[in-house]
Scaffold this active site. Structure first.
Site, PDB file in Angstrom:
ATOM      1  N   SER A  13       0.845  -1.201   0.000  1.00 29.42           N
ATOM      2  CA  SER A  13       0.000   0.000   0.000  1.00 29.42           C
ATOM      3  C   SER A  13       0.879   1.250   0.000  1.00 29.42           C
ATOM      4  O   SER A  13       2.104   1.167   0.141  1.00 29.42           O
ATOM      5  CB  SER A  13      -0.924   0.021   1.237  1.00 29.42           C
ATOM      6  OG  SER A  13      -0.152   0.088   2.433  1.00 29.42           O
ATOM      7  N   SER A 138      12.000   9.883   7.076  1.00 31.22           N
ATOM      8  CA  SER A 138      10.905  10.848   7.241  1.00 31.22           C
ATOM      9  C   SER A 138      11.542  12.190   7.529  1.00 31.22           C
ATOM     10  O   SER A 138      12.707  12.267   7.934  1.00 31.22           O
ATOM     11  CB  SER A 138      10.014  10.421   8.410  1.00 31.22           C
ATOM     12  OG  SER A 138       9.125  11.453   8.782  1.00 31.22           O
ATOM     13  N   TYR A 151       8.807   6.994  16.978  1.00 33.37           N
ATOM     14  CA  TYR A 151       8.878   6.932  15.522  1.00 33.37           C
ATOM     15  C   TYR A 151      10.022   7.823  15.031  1.00 33.37           C
ATOM     16  O   TYR A 151      10.851   7.393  14.218  1.00 33.37           O
ATOM     17  CB  TYR A 151       7.553   7.386  14.920  1.00 33.37           C
ATOM     18  CG  TYR A 151       7.528   7.446  13.405  1.00 33.37           C
ATOM     19  CD1 TYR A 151       7.477   6.277  12.658  1.00 33.37           C
ATOM     20  CD2 TYR A 151       7.545   8.662  12.739  1.00 33.37           C
ATOM     21  CE1 TYR A 151       7.447   6.323  11.263  1.00 33.37           C
ATOM     22  CE2 TYR A 151       7.518   8.719  11.356  1.00 33.37           C
ATOM     23  CZ  TYR A 151       7.463   7.551  10.621  1.00 33.37           C
ATOM     24  OH  TYR A 151       7.443   7.610   9.244  1.00 33.37           O
ATOM     25  N   LYS A 155      13.636   6.716  13.196  1.00 29.68           N
ATOM     26  CA  LYS A 155      14.071   7.292  11.926  1.00 29.68           C
ATOM     27  C   LYS A 155      15.424   7.999  12.075  1.00 29.68           C
ATOM     28  O   LYS A 155      16.276   7.922  11.180  1.00 29.68           O
ATOM     29  CB  LYS A 155      13.013   8.262  11.391  1.00 29.68           C
ATOM     30  CG  LYS A 155      11.677   7.599  11.046  1.00 29.68           C
ATOM     31  CD  LYS A 155      11.823   6.520   9.976  1.00 29.68           C
ATOM     32  CE  LYS A 155      10.468   6.001   9.516  1.00 29.68           C
ATOM     33  NZ  LYS A 155      10.592   4.983   8.463  1.00 29.68           N
ATOM     34  N   THR A 186      -1.322   8.931   2.153  1.00 28.78           N
ATOM     35  CA  THR A 186      -1.413   7.478   2.307  1.00 28.78           C
ATOM     36  C   THR A 186      -2.172   7.190   3.602  1.00 28.78           C
ATOM     37  O   THR A 186      -2.605   8.110   4.300  1.00 28.78           O
ATOM     38  CB  THR A 186      -0.016   6.838   2.400  1.00 28.78           C
ATOM     39  OG1 THR A 186       0.591   7.208   3.650  1.00 28.78           O
ATOM     40  CG2 THR A 186       0.880   7.283   1.246  1.00 28.78           C
TER      41      THR A 186
END
Length: 261
Positions: A13, A138, A151, A155, A186
């Site tokens: 996806s 990111s 998160y 990263k 997304t």
């Protein structure tokens, strides 16, 4: 052996799916990996050349399977030229509310899973004296942001690891491209973990208004083809990289006032 082959994780996806379509369109053979086999089959059959795709289900938490999965990926088309580490999971929770178990899960998927898979594939690149790691980081891999503490930490860690790898394996002609998307339209926010470890199941407003996954895929293709060391993809949010670098105190004030959830 002259045919180019890319292995894409998180290919079921979003950015991974769009990038798979782009590389198939450009004549690459593509190994598609993610947890959901049915979704991978859909991506394969929706591509312009399904015969150029290999479905290889893979769970980034199941690191014991990586040696077998890597061998299967290599033998699918005879070799691997590029791996695009795209698989991962985001976060939407405050530090004070988030149990360490959720922090560990975010690190396990986003950092350790990626690193473990890299270590399995690296000998193949060294033997061939050629290879490229594309890593979907990111913008928060370059600066912290509210609600994304672990998160962002994962990263950031990827940058440190892959910058070291780039230096260690320069003589083997192994390249690293760090890819830092901003707001891309997304389901990443819908799937993001909340404080209790369950998905948010909501689309961020910024995500909803972000760059399309298809346009992002085009930028990723260009960055990998040109072997860029680092690229920032998105809209005006990418300016945060430069604000952080040159006027960090002002940027901190901007983030404090922003409606980031």
């Amino acid at each position: 052996m002259s045919e180019k082959v890319i292995w894409i994780t998180g290919a079921s996806s979003g950015i991974g799916e769009a990038t798979a379509y782009k590389f198939v369109q450009e004549g690459y053979k593509v190994v598609l990996s993610a947890r959901n086999k049915e979704a991978l089959e859909r991506v394969k059959n929706s591509s312009s050349s399904p015969q150029h795709c290999k479905v290889l289900p893979l769970d980034l938490v199941d690191q014991a399977s990586f040696a077998e999965k890597t061998l299967e990926a290599i033998t699918a088309f005879g070799h691997i030229d590029i791996i695009l580490h795209n698989g991962g999971i985001s976060q939407r929770s405050l530090i004070r509310d988030t149990p360490i178990a959720v922090d560990r899960k975010l690190m396990e998927v986003n950092f350790f899973g990626t690193v473990a898979l890299t270590k399995e594939l690296l000998p193949h690149f060294i033997e061939r004296k050629s290879g490229q790691f594309g890593v979907i980081s990111s913008l928060v891999g370059k600066f912290g942001s509210p609600y994304r503490s672990s998160y962002a930490a994962a990263k950031h860690a990827l940058h440190g690891f892959f910058e070291s790898l780039r230096l260690e394996h320069f003589e083997e002609n192994i390249a690293v491209t760090m890819i830092c998307p901003g707001f891309i339209k997304t389901d990443v926010s819908k799937n993001a973990l909340t404080a209790d470890g369950t998905p948010l199941n909501e689309m961020d407003k910024a995500q909803e208004n972000g760059m399309s996954a298809e346009d992002c895929a085009k930028e990723i293709f260009k960055a990998l083809k040109n072997k860029k060391e680092e690229v920032y993809i998105g809209g005006k949010e990418t300016m945060g990289i430069y604000l952080k670098r040159f006027v960090p105190a002002i940027f901190t004030k901007i983030l404090r006032k922003s409606e980031v959830r």
